[in-house]
Design a protein around this motif. Structure first.
Motif, mmCIF file in Angstrom:
data_model
loop_
_atom_site.group_PDB
_atom_site.id
_atom_site.type_symbol
_atom_site.label_atom_id
_atom_site.label_comp_id
_atom_site.label_asym_id
_atom_site.label_seq_id
_atom_site.Cartn_x
_atom_site.Cartn_y
_atom_site.Cartn_z
ATOM 1 N N GLY A 257 0.823 -1.192 0.000
ATOM 2 C CA GLY A 257 0.000 0.000 0.000
ATOM 3 C C GLY A 257 0.866 1.255 0.000
ATOM 4 N N GLU A 258 0.483 2.223 -0.807
ATOM 5 C CA GLU A 258 1.225 3.476 -0.846
ATOM 6 C C GLU A 258 0.856 4.349 0.352
ATOM 7 O OE1 GLU A 258 0.917 5.551 -4.542
ATOM 8 O OE2 GLU A 258 1.251 3.752 -5.742
ATOM 9 N N GLU A 259 1.828 5.106 0.825
ATOM 10 C CA GLU A 259 1.608 6.024 1.930
ATOM 11 C C GLU A 259 2.655 7.122 1.875
ATOM 12 O OE1 GLU A 259 3.257 4.257 5.817
ATOM 13 O OE2 GLU A 259 2.752 2.490 4.609
ATOM 14 N N ALA A 260 2.419 8.187 2.598
ATOM 15 C CA ALA A 260 3.353 9.303 2.613
ATOM 16 C C ALA A 260 4.674 8.879 3.234
ATOM 17 C CB ALA A 260 2.760 10.475 3.384
ATOM 18 N N GLN B 95 -12.959 1.792 -16.373
ATOM 19 C CA GLN B 95 -12.589 0.691 -17.251
ATOM 20 C C GLN B 95 -11.582 1.140 -18.301
ATOM 21 O OE1 GLN B 95 -16.343 -0.674 -18.760
ATOM 22 N NE2 GLN B 95 -16.914 -1.707 -16.852
ATOM 23 N N TRP B 96 -11.574 2.443 -18.603
ATOM 24 C CA TRP B 96 -10.730 2.951 -19.679
ATOM 25 C C TRP B 96 -9.623 3.889 -19.234
ATOM 26 C CZ3 TRP B 96 -10.149 1.036 -24.285
ATOM 27 C CH2 TRP B 96 -11.182 0.281 -24.852
ATOM 28 N N LYS B 97 -9.737 4.481 -18.065
ATOM 29 C CA LYS B 97 -8.768 5.494 -17.661
ATOM 30 C C LYS B 97 -8.183 5.192 -16.295
ATOM 31 C CE LYS B 97 -11.097 9.222 -20.226
ATOM 32 N NZ LYS B 97 -11.754 10.549 -20.108
ATOM 33 N N TRP B 98 -6.905 5.605 -16.130
ATOM 34 C CA TRP B 98 -6.273 5.509 -14.814
ATOM 35 C C TRP B 98 -7.064 6.376 -13.836
ATOM 36 C CZ3 TRP B 98 -3.884 8.093 -10.863
ATOM 37 C CH2 TRP B 98 -3.072 7.328 -10.034
ATOM 38 N N PRO B 99 -7.240 5.914 -12.559
ATOM 39 C CA PRO B 99 -6.557 4.822 -11.871
ATOM 40 C C PRO B 99 -7.159 3.436 -12.049
ATOM 41 C CG PRO B 99 -7.817 6.098 -10.295
ATOM 42 C CD PRO B 99 -7.938 6.813 -11.605
ATOM 43 N N ALA B 100 -8.161 3.289 -12.890
ATOM 44 C CA ALA B 100 -8.619 1.982 -13.382
ATOM 45 C C ALA B 100 -8.635 0.895 -12.307
ATOM 46 C CB ALA B 100 -7.757 1.582 -14.579
ATOM 47 N N GLU B 101 -7.897 -0.203 -12.592
ATOM 48 C CA GLU B 101 -7.920 -1.367 -11.700
ATOM 49 C C GLU B 101 -7.334 -1.058 -10.331
ATOM 50 O OE1 GLU B 101 -3.636 -1.598 -12.590
ATOM 51 O OE2 GLU B 101 -5.390 -0.616 -13.387
ATOM 52 N N THR B 102 -6.433 -0.062 -10.265
ATOM 53 C CA THR B 102 -5.848 0.328 -8.983
ATOM 54 C C THR B 102 -6.904 0.930 -8.067
ATOM 55 O OG1 THR B 102 -3.701 0.741 -10.016
ATOM 56 C CG2 THR B 102 -4.106 1.793 -7.889
ATOM 57 N N ALA B 103 -7.736 1.819 -8.610
ATOM 58 C CA ALA B 103 -8.789 2.441 -7.812
ATOM 59 C C ALA B 103 -9.804 1.410 -7.347
ATOM 60 C CB ALA B 103 -9.469 3.539 -8.616
ATOM 61 N N MET C 127 -12.003 -1.708 -2.900
ATOM 62 C CA MET C 127 -12.433 -3.007 -2.381
ATOM 63 C C MET C 127 -11.843 -3.281 -1.006
ATOM 64 S SD MET C 127 -12.110 -5.394 -5.806
ATOM 65 C CE MET C 127 -12.087 -6.911 -4.848
ATOM 66 N N LEU C 128 -10.577 -2.913 -0.829
ATOM 67 C CA LEU C 128 -9.863 -3.258 0.401
ATOM 68 C C LEU C 128 -9.916 -2.159 1.449
ATOM 69 C CD1 LEU C 128 -6.724 -4.980 -1.167
ATOM 70 C CD2 LEU C 128 -8.768 -6.059 -0.215
ATOM 71 N N LYS C 129 -10.043 -0.911 0.983
ATOM 72 C CA LYS C 129 -10.095 0.227 1.914
ATOM 73 C C LYS C 129 -11.248 1.127 1.509
ATOM 74 C CE LYS C 129 -6.125 2.134 2.861
ATOM 75 N NZ LYS C 129 -4.800 2.791 2.647
ATOM 76 N N PRO C 130 -12.488 0.713 1.804
ATOM 77 C CA PRO C 130 -13.666 1.473 1.372
ATOM 78 C C PRO C 130 -13.593 2.938 1.816
ATOM 79 C CG PRO C 130 -14.316 -0.645 2.278
ATOM 80 C CD PRO C 130 -12.853 -0.500 2.562
ATOM 81 N N GLY C 131 -13.948 3.824 0.895
ATOM 82 C CA GLY C 131 -13.927 5.243 1.182
ATOM 83 C C GLY C 131 -12.706 5.954 0.677
ATOM 84 N N THR C 132 -11.675 5.192 0.267
ATOM 85 C CA THR C 132 -10.452 5.809 -0.228
ATOM 86 C C THR C 132 -10.674 6.478 -1.574
ATOM 87 O OG1 THR C 132 -9.145 4.105 0.908
ATOM 88 C CG2 THR C 132 -8.021 5.396 -0.787
ATOM 89 N N TYR C 133 -11.448 5.834 -2.448
ATOM 90 C CA TYR C 133 -11.737 6.378 -3.780
ATOM 91 C C TYR C 133 -13.193 6.063 -4.094
ATOM 92 C CZ TYR C 133 -10.511 7.987 -8.477
ATOM 93 O OH TYR C 133 -10.434 8.709 -9.655
ATOM 94 N N PRO C 134 -14.120 6.868 -3.582
ATOM 95 C CA PRO C 134 -15.556 6.553 -3.693
ATOM 96 C C PRO C 134 -16.049 6.354 -5.109
ATOM 97 C CG PRO C 134 -15.186 8.324 -2.111
ATOM 98 C CD PRO C 134 -13.866 8.090 -2.794
ATOM 99 N N ALA D 264 -20.599 -3.084 -5.142
ATOM 100 C CA ALA D 264 -21.067 -4.012 -4.106
ATOM 101 C C ALA D 264 -19.911 -4.751 -3.444
ATOM 102 C CB ALA D 264 -22.054 -5.006 -4.716
ATOM 103 N N GLN D 265 -18.770 -4.815 -4.131
ATOM 104 C CA GLN D 265 -17.612 -5.498 -3.569
ATOM 105 C C GLN D 265 -16.829 -4.610 -2.604
ATOM 106 O OE1 GLN D 265 -18.441 -5.719 -6.835
ATOM 107 N NE2 GLN D 265 -19.079 -7.855 -6.771
ATOM 108 N N SER D 266 -17.192 -3.335 -2.506
ATOM 109 C CA SER D 266 -16.420 -2.377 -1.696
ATOM 110 C C SER D 266 -16.915 -2.342 -0.261
ATOM 111 C CB SER D 266 -16.513 -0.983 -2.325
ATOM 112 O OG SER D 266 -16.141 -1.007 -3.671
#
Length: 314
Positions: free
Chosen positions: A113-116, A173-181, A186-193, A198-200
């Motif tokens: 996970g990225e962090e400062a 599906q077409w633009k970054w952050p795509a699969e990363t977002a 999914m793993l940290k709900p609320g990070t990128y609303p 339903a998986q979030s």
């Protein structure tokens, strides 16, 4: 989706994927692991960007390994990432992560996970501190380098990742952050609303171990470096340094290593079997032209893929 150049003299930091491929193959060869440079057939990615290719590919690989009763780990690296510690075999490194992070033995995915990364306050320390100040746009769960353990739990996770990608809409599906977002939400709900589905819910977090980004997924990673985007300047030095450290920077040794690396190129796209290929750019264009009419939707039917023999590590 980056073909390897044909000749060793073409290896240079501008074509970083050729240099990382050689470094990663050298590591795999040293310990007897299987290595594949996956050349993505972009014509098969009709309703999503090639960012998503890794998720489709690994879903297929896990299906191929479904019948295996062996403990099998896969290591995925983006084309701008390379293994740095060539003297550390995967079981040793994974065992150290298990001990330090108290990971369960049946963990499906190990990812950073990225962090400062704040710098020291003392001016004299700032001058020599090796890691610059880093502040990510969001605390992404970065899928540029990760380990995945073949099994029911990892197949379940990748299916959920693909389902979320199917529902998130064309923007991601077409633009970054795509699969990363999508993965991060999914793993940290609320990070990128914007990527919420339903998986979030965070329920899948029990399948995943998130580790510190300096372990293996950043420009300053210890086991593996990910020389991403705005730190691309590090490629000018780090890739040649990596080849020097394994004594593969001379004309003869580099030519021999790269010749072997190119033998492990596999052309692949969702809904098609894996097959070995040459790194010819022309052949890739012909293949894309032939298969464009057989395009699949975002959620490809992976059941049509012909299974391949399982391997111990990738």
């Amino acid at each position: 989706d980056r073909p390897l150049p044909e000749w060793t003299v073409q290896l240079k930091p501008e074509l970083y994927w050729s240099m990382t491929a050689a470094l990663n193959y050298a590591y795999a060869q040293q310990f007897g692991y299987d290595y594949r440079y996956v050349l993505l057939n972009k014509s098969r990615m009709c309703n999503c960007h090639s960012f998503w290719g890794k998720v489709f590919y690994l879903a297929q690989r896990l299906r191929e390994l479904e019948s295996s009763d062996r403990c099998t780990w896969l290591l995925f690296l983006d084309s701008d990432a390379h293994i740095r510690e060539h003297d550390v075999p995967l079981p040793i490194f994974l065992s150290s992560l298990v001990a330090r992070y108290q990971m369960p033995r049946d963990v499906a995915l190990v990812i950073a996970g990225e962090e400062a990364l704040p710098r020291p306050n003392h001016p004299e320390m700032i001058k020599t501190y090796p890691v610059p100040h880093f502040q990510p746009e969001a605390e992404w769960i970065n899928p540029g380098v990760f380990f995945i353990q073949a099994g029911v739990r990892s197949r379940r996770f990748l299916e959920a990742w693909l389902d979320a990608g199917d529902k998130v809409g064309p923007g991601l599906q077409w633009k970054w952050p795509a699969e990363t977002a999508v993965l991060t939400e999914m793993l940290k709900p609320g990070t990128y609303p914007e990527a919420a589905t339903a998986q979030s819910t965070g329920n899948l977090s029990e399948l995943v171990q998130i580790v510190y980004m300096l372990e293996f997924n950043s420009p300053w990673g210890r086991f593996a470096k990910h020389l991403w985007g705005y730190h691309r300047y590090k490629r000018e030095v780090d890739l040649w340094t990596g080849l020097m450290q394994i004594q593969a920077d001379g004309p003869h040794s580099l030519s021999k290593l790269y010749k072997q690396t190119r033998k492990h190129v596999h052309s692949w796209g969702p809904g098609m079997p894996q097959r070995h290929c040459t790194a010819s750019r022309g052949a890739t264009r012909i293949e894309q032209a032939r298969e464009r009419l057989a395009c699949k939707p975002f959620r490809c039917d992976l059941s049509v893929v012909e299974p391949q023999p399982s391997t111990e590590s990738t």
